[in-house]
Scaffold this active site. Structure first.
Site, PDB file in Angstrom:
ATOM      1  CG  ASP A   8      61.309  56.114  32.928  1.00 12.87           C
ATOM      2  OD1 ASP A   8      61.610  56.408  31.754  1.00 12.87           O
ATOM      3  OD2 ASP A   8      60.804  55.032  33.248  1.00 12.87           O
ATOM      4  CG  ASP A 128      52.449  54.672  27.399  1.00 12.73           C
ATOM      5  OD1 ASP A 128      53.457  54.217  26.831  1.00 12.73           O
ATOM      6  OD2 ASP A 128      52.390  55.818  27.878  1.00 12.73           O
TER       7      ASP A 128
END
Length: 234
Positions: A8, A128
């Site tokens: 990330d 998500d």
């Protein structure tokens, strides 16, 4: 079960966030390319790269992504702020194995169908969720959409996979949301990738038993809760 290390990206570094909260950054490492190489040397065949800055309109990490994608012997799936056909084409041309889309694909069904058709089995849809609500724009906005209902309407879209991140347990190492993935498996024919809450090998075994094909693993690898080479050997 395919374990996929997460990379990330934030401000040129690798980070890990707790609960999807940008103020709750627990891990920061300065060299993303070195991290990708380390995962390759552990034996992982694939990594999951997300540009958190691009996803939230804070800039981008395009140069870092280009360097990771260029590494030999490593399949890379890339996402975060990908909202055009041109971006997908560019990432695939650079060498990305798959491109992950979220925000625009959720808002524009025609766009999702177009890119899935144009790039068959190369597009991963990222969902998500907090609880069961789908979030967009880097986990910052709720949509009011139930993830299980959404999955039921995707049967005709030719995706490589659907990635479901349980944001409510993301980065906590507290265990997976088994009920979420059980319901998701029943609702879709697509391959499923899980993310969020994974802290021990039993979590991966539980996901495999639920029919989840792969799992993105972040915090557990960066903090040592899970041993990378041991995961590859299993």
């Amino acid at each position: 079960m395919i374990p996929i290390p997460a990379i990330d990206l934030r401000e040129g570094s690798v980070v890990q966030l707790v609960g999807g909260d940008y103020a709750a950054e627990k891990v920061r490492r300065p060299d993303p390319v070195a991290e990708a190489i380390a995962f390759r040397e552990m034996g992982f065949p694939r990594v999951h790269v997300v540009d958190l800055d691009a996803a939230t309109g804070r800039g981008d990490n395009a140069g870092v992504i280009s360097d990771i994608v260029a590494l030999r012997g490593l399949q890379v799936e890339v996402g975060g702020g990908v909202r055009s056909r041109e971006q997908i084409q560019a990432l695939l041309d650079q060498g990305a194995a798959w491109v992950v889309v979220g925000t625009r694909a959720l808002a524009d069904r025609a766009f999702l169908e177009e890119i899935a058709s144009s790039f068959p089995r190369r597009v991963v849809l990222a969902l998500d969720v907090r609880g069961r609500e789908v979030l967009t724009k880097g986990w910052s906005e709720g949509t009011g959409i139930d993830v299980i209902a959404l999955l039921g309407g995707l049967a005709t879209v030719e995706l490589a996979a659907v990635l479901i991140t349980a944001v409510h347990v993301e980065g906590t190492l507290s265990g997976i949301d088994a009920d979420l993935y059980r319901a998701a498996r029943d609702a879709t024919r697509h391959s499923l990738i899980a993310s969020g809450g994974i802290g021990k090998t039993d979590d991966l075994r539980a996901l495999a038993a639920l029919g989840v094909e792969a799992a993105v693993i972040g915090m557990a690898l960066y903090t040592g809760a899970l041993d990378g080479p041991s995961l590859v050997e299993e």
